[in-house]
Design a protein around this motif. Structure first.
Motif, PDB file in Angstrom:
ATOM      1  N   GLU A  53      44.491  38.821  20.509  1.00 46.58           N
ATOM      2  CA  GLU A  53      43.385  37.854  20.437  1.00 46.58           C
ATOM      3  C   GLU A  53      42.367  38.193  21.517  1.00 46.58           C
ATOM      4  O   GLU A  53      42.679  38.190  22.701  1.00 46.58           O
ATOM      5  N   GLY A  54      41.165  38.479  21.096  1.00 41.58           N
ATOM      6  CA  GLY A  54      40.118  38.901  22.025  1.00 41.58           C
ATOM      7  C   GLY A  54      39.808  37.901  23.120  1.00 41.58           C
ATOM      8  O   GLY A  54      39.550  38.278  24.263  1.00 41.58           O
ATOM      9  N   ASP A  55      39.831  36.606  22.796  1.00 38.76           N
ATOM     10  CA  ASP A  55      39.461  35.600  23.798  1.00 38.76           C
ATOM     11  C   ASP A  55      40.485  35.503  24.929  1.00 38.76           C
ATOM     12  O   ASP A  55      40.174  35.002  26.004  1.00 38.76           O
ATOM     13  N   LEU A  56      41.689  35.993  24.722  1.00 38.82           N
ATOM     14  CA  LEU A  56      42.696  35.987  25.786  1.00 38.82           C
ATOM     15  C   LEU A  56      42.222  36.810  26.978  1.00 38.82           C
ATOM     16  O   LEU A  56      42.458  36.456  28.121  1.00 38.82           O
ATOM     17  N   TRP A  57      41.525  37.890  26.699  1.00 37.47           N
ATOM     18  CA  TRP A  57      41.150  38.856  27.729  1.00 37.47           C
ATOM     19  C   TRP A  57      39.777  38.591  28.333  1.00 37.47           C
ATOM     20  O   TRP A  57      39.394  39.251  29.305  1.00 37.47           O
ATOM     21  N   GLY A  58      39.025  37.630  27.789  1.00 33.68           N
ATOM     22  CA  GLY A  58      37.688  37.359  28.308  1.00 33.68           C
ATOM     23  C   GLY A  58      36.831  38.604  28.216  1.00 33.68           C
ATOM     24  O   GLY A  58      36.811  39.273  27.184  1.00 33.68           O
ATOM     25  N   ASP A  59      36.168  38.962  29.304  1.00 34.28           N
ATOM     26  CA  ASP A  59      35.320  40.161  29.278  1.00 34.28           C
ATOM     27  C   ASP A  59      36.074  41.419  29.705  1.00 34.28           C
ATOM     28  O   ASP A  59      35.486  42.488  29.804  1.00 34.28           O
ATOM     29  N   SER A  60      37.372  41.288  29.954  1.00 31.71           N
ATOM     30  CA  SER A  60      38.198  42.473  30.195  1.00 31.71           C
ATOM     31  C   SER A  60      38.549  43.069  28.848  1.00 31.71           C
ATOM     32  O   SER A  60      38.463  42.408  27.816  1.00 31.71           O
ATOM     33  N   ARG A  61      38.942  44.335  28.846  1.00 33.75           N
ATOM     34  CA  ARG A  61      39.222  45.014  27.583  1.00 33.75           C
ATOM     35  C   ARG A  61      40.640  45.570  27.585  1.00 33.75           C
ATOM     36  O   ARG A  61      41.016  46.327  28.481  1.00 33.75           O
ATOM     37  N   LEU A  62      41.411  45.170  26.605  1.00 35.47           N
ATOM     38  CA  LEU A  62      42.762  45.684  26.426  1.00 35.47           C
ATOM     39  C   LEU A  62      42.649  47.030  25.718  1.00 35.47           C
ATOM     40  O   LEU A  62      42.182  47.099  24.591  1.00 35.47           O
ATOM     41  N   LEU A  63      43.085  48.100  26.391  1.00 34.15           N
ATOM     42  CA  LEU A  63      42.978  49.445  25.834  1.00 34.15           C
ATOM     43  C   LEU A  63      44.241  49.853  25.081  1.00 34.15           C
ATOM     44  O   LEU A  63      44.165  50.522  24.065  1.00 34.15           O
ATOM     45  N   CYS A  64      45.396  49.468  25.603  1.00 36.85           N
ATOM     46  CA  CYS A  64      46.642  49.683  24.878  1.00 36.85           C
ATOM     47  C   CYS A  64      47.721  48.785  25.466  1.00 36.85           C
ATOM     48  O   CYS A  64      47.585  48.284  26.581  1.00 36.85           O
ATOM     49  N   TRP A  65      48.788  48.593  24.685  1.00 37.96           N
ATOM     50  CA  TRP A  65      49.888  47.733  25.112  1.00 37.96           C
ATOM     51  C   TRP A  65      51.145  48.127  24.365  1.00 37.96           C
ATOM     52  O   TRP A  65      51.086  48.703  23.274  1.00 37.96           O
ATOM     53  N   VAL A  66      52.282  47.817  24.971  1.00 40.47           N
ATOM     54  CA  VAL A  66      53.568  47.990  24.305  1.00 40.47           C
ATOM     55  C   VAL A  66      54.529  46.933  24.840  1.00 40.47           C
ATOM     56  O   VAL A  66      54.545  46.639  26.036  1.00 40.47           O
ATOM     57  N   MET A  72      56.710  44.426  29.442  1.00 46.22           N
ATOM     58  CA  MET A  72      55.467  44.730  28.759  1.00 46.22           C
ATOM     59  C   MET A  72      54.624  45.639  29.632  1.00 46.22           C
ATOM     60  O   MET A  72      54.551  45.457  30.847  1.00 46.22           O
ATOM     61  N   HIS A  73      53.986  46.620  28.993  1.00 43.52           N
ATOM     62  CA  HIS A  73      52.995  47.475  29.655  1.00 43.52           C
ATOM     63  C   HIS A  73      51.652  47.214  28.996  1.00 43.52           C
ATOM     64  O   HIS A  73      51.570  47.144  27.764  1.00 43.52           O
ATOM     65  N   VAL A  74      50.605  47.098  29.797  1.00 43.46           N
ATOM     66  CA  VAL A  74      49.248  47.011  29.271  1.00 43.46           C
ATOM     67  C   VAL A  74      48.350  47.943  30.074  1.00 43.46           C
ATOM     68  O   VAL A  74      48.583  48.181  31.260  1.00 43.46           O
ATOM     69  N   LEU A  75      47.349  48.465  29.407  1.00 42.52           N
ATOM     70  CA  LEU A  75      46.310  49.258  30.057  1.00 42.52           C
ATOM     71  C   LEU A  75      45.021  48.504  29.806  1.00 42.52           C
ATOM     72  O   LEU A  75      44.645  48.268  28.648  1.00 42.52           O
ATOM     73  N   ILE A  76      44.371  48.072  30.883  1.00 39.93           N
ATOM     74  CA  ILE A  76      43.182  47.232  30.726  1.00 39.93           C
ATOM     75  C   ILE A  76      42.025  47.755  31.555  1.00 39.93           C
ATOM     76  O   ILE A  76      42.215  48.370  32.607  1.00 39.93           O
ATOM     77  N   GLU A  77      40.838  47.492  31.050  1.00 39.86           N
ATOM     78  CA  GLU A  77      39.622  47.709  31.818  1.00 39.86           C
ATOM     79  C   GLU A  77      39.182  46.335  32.287  1.00 39.86           C
ATOM     80  O   GLU A  77      38.875  45.456  31.463  1.00 39.86           O
ATOM     81  N   LEU A  78      39.207  46.113  33.587  1.00 37.18           N
ATOM     82  CA  LEU A  78      38.934  44.795  34.138  1.00 37.18           C
ATOM     83  C   LEU A  78      37.464  44.434  34.019  1.00 37.18           C
ATOM     84  O   LEU A  78      36.587  45.242  34.328  1.00 37.18           O
ATOM     85  N   GLY A  79      37.205  43.213  33.564  1.00 40.46           N
ATOM     86  CA  GLY A  79      35.846  42.694  33.475  1.00 40.46           C
ATOM     87  C   GLY A  79      35.441  42.005  34.777  1.00 40.46           C
ATOM     88  O   GLY A  79      36.104  42.146  35.811  1.00 40.46           O
ATOM     89  N   ARG A  80      34.390  41.213  34.704  1.00 38.83           N
ATOM     90  CA  ARG A  80      33.876  40.526  35.894  1.00 38.83           C
ATOM     91  C   ARG A  80      34.336  39.075  36.000  1.00 38.83           C
ATOM     92  O   ARG A  80      34.246  38.466  37.049  1.00 38.83           O
ATOM     93  N   GLU A  81      34.826  38.497  34.893  1.00 45.45           N
ATOM     94  CA  GLU A  81      35.153  37.075  34.883  1.00 45.45           C
ATOM     95  C   GLU A  81      36.355  36.712  35.755  1.00 45.45           C
ATOM     96  O   GLU A  81      36.381  35.625  36.325  1.00 45.45           O
TER      97      GLU A  81
END
Length: 163
Positions: A53-66, A72-81
């Motif tokens: 769900e996109g709104d979970l991440w706000g302005d950060s971007r989930l690049l991959c997950w398992v 759980m592993h996630v790779l994220i690009e951190l936003g400003r919020e």
């Protein structure tokens, strides 16, 4: 840059933790008591749906997950919020609540805290994504990442690459 300070618990893990908007982070978080919660399809499906769900991440971007059986592993690009710790706290709280609302008894779902690693400028983001997505293969759960149901990435072709 924002320096994140905390006053209690896991101080050693948080000491010197920086949250930099636009930075890529690999984050690992563990199920409470290392319980293999994601071995149960119903639980894994609820959490997987929440992660996408996109709104979970706000302005950060989930690049991959398992979702591995007990973590759980996630790779994220951190936003400003949000700073990193606030974002991960939100992801853990929302996913645990979704599991409870699905009717699965879960008690404490996640261990407190998380492990994060900032990607260096000379590291390949896609290479790290491949590493994350191949976790089920290395664990002997599947032969190829594409056949594992509890992972996702913004780069579909990475699922066919070899590590």
């Amino acid at each position: 840059m924002t320096f994140v300070r905390s006053s209690s618990g896991y101080k050693a893990l948080r000491k010197g933790r920086w949250s930099i908007p636009g930075q890529i982070y690999m984050v690992t978080t563990i199920c409470a008591n290392r319980c293999p919660r994601f071995s149960h399809a119903e639980t894994a499906e609820v959490v997987a749906a929440k992660l996408m769900e996109g709104d979970l991440w706000g302005d950060s971007r989930l690049l991959c997950w398992v979702l591995m059986p007990d973590h759980m592993h996630v790779l994220i690009e951190l936003g400003r919020e949000r700073v990193l710790s606030s974002l991960i706290q939100r992801v853990k709280a929302v996913s645990a609540l979704a599991v409870r609302r699905s009717g699965v008894a879960c008690g404490q779902f996640w261990m407190p805290g998380f492990h994060d690693r900032t990607l260096r400028a000379d590291e390949s983001v896609r290479g790290i994504a491949m590493y994350i997505l191949h976790n089920p293969v290395r664990a002997g759960l599947v032969a190829v990442p594409r056949s594992y149901p509890y992972l996702g990435t913004v780069w579909e072709d990475v699922l066919d690459d070899k590590v």
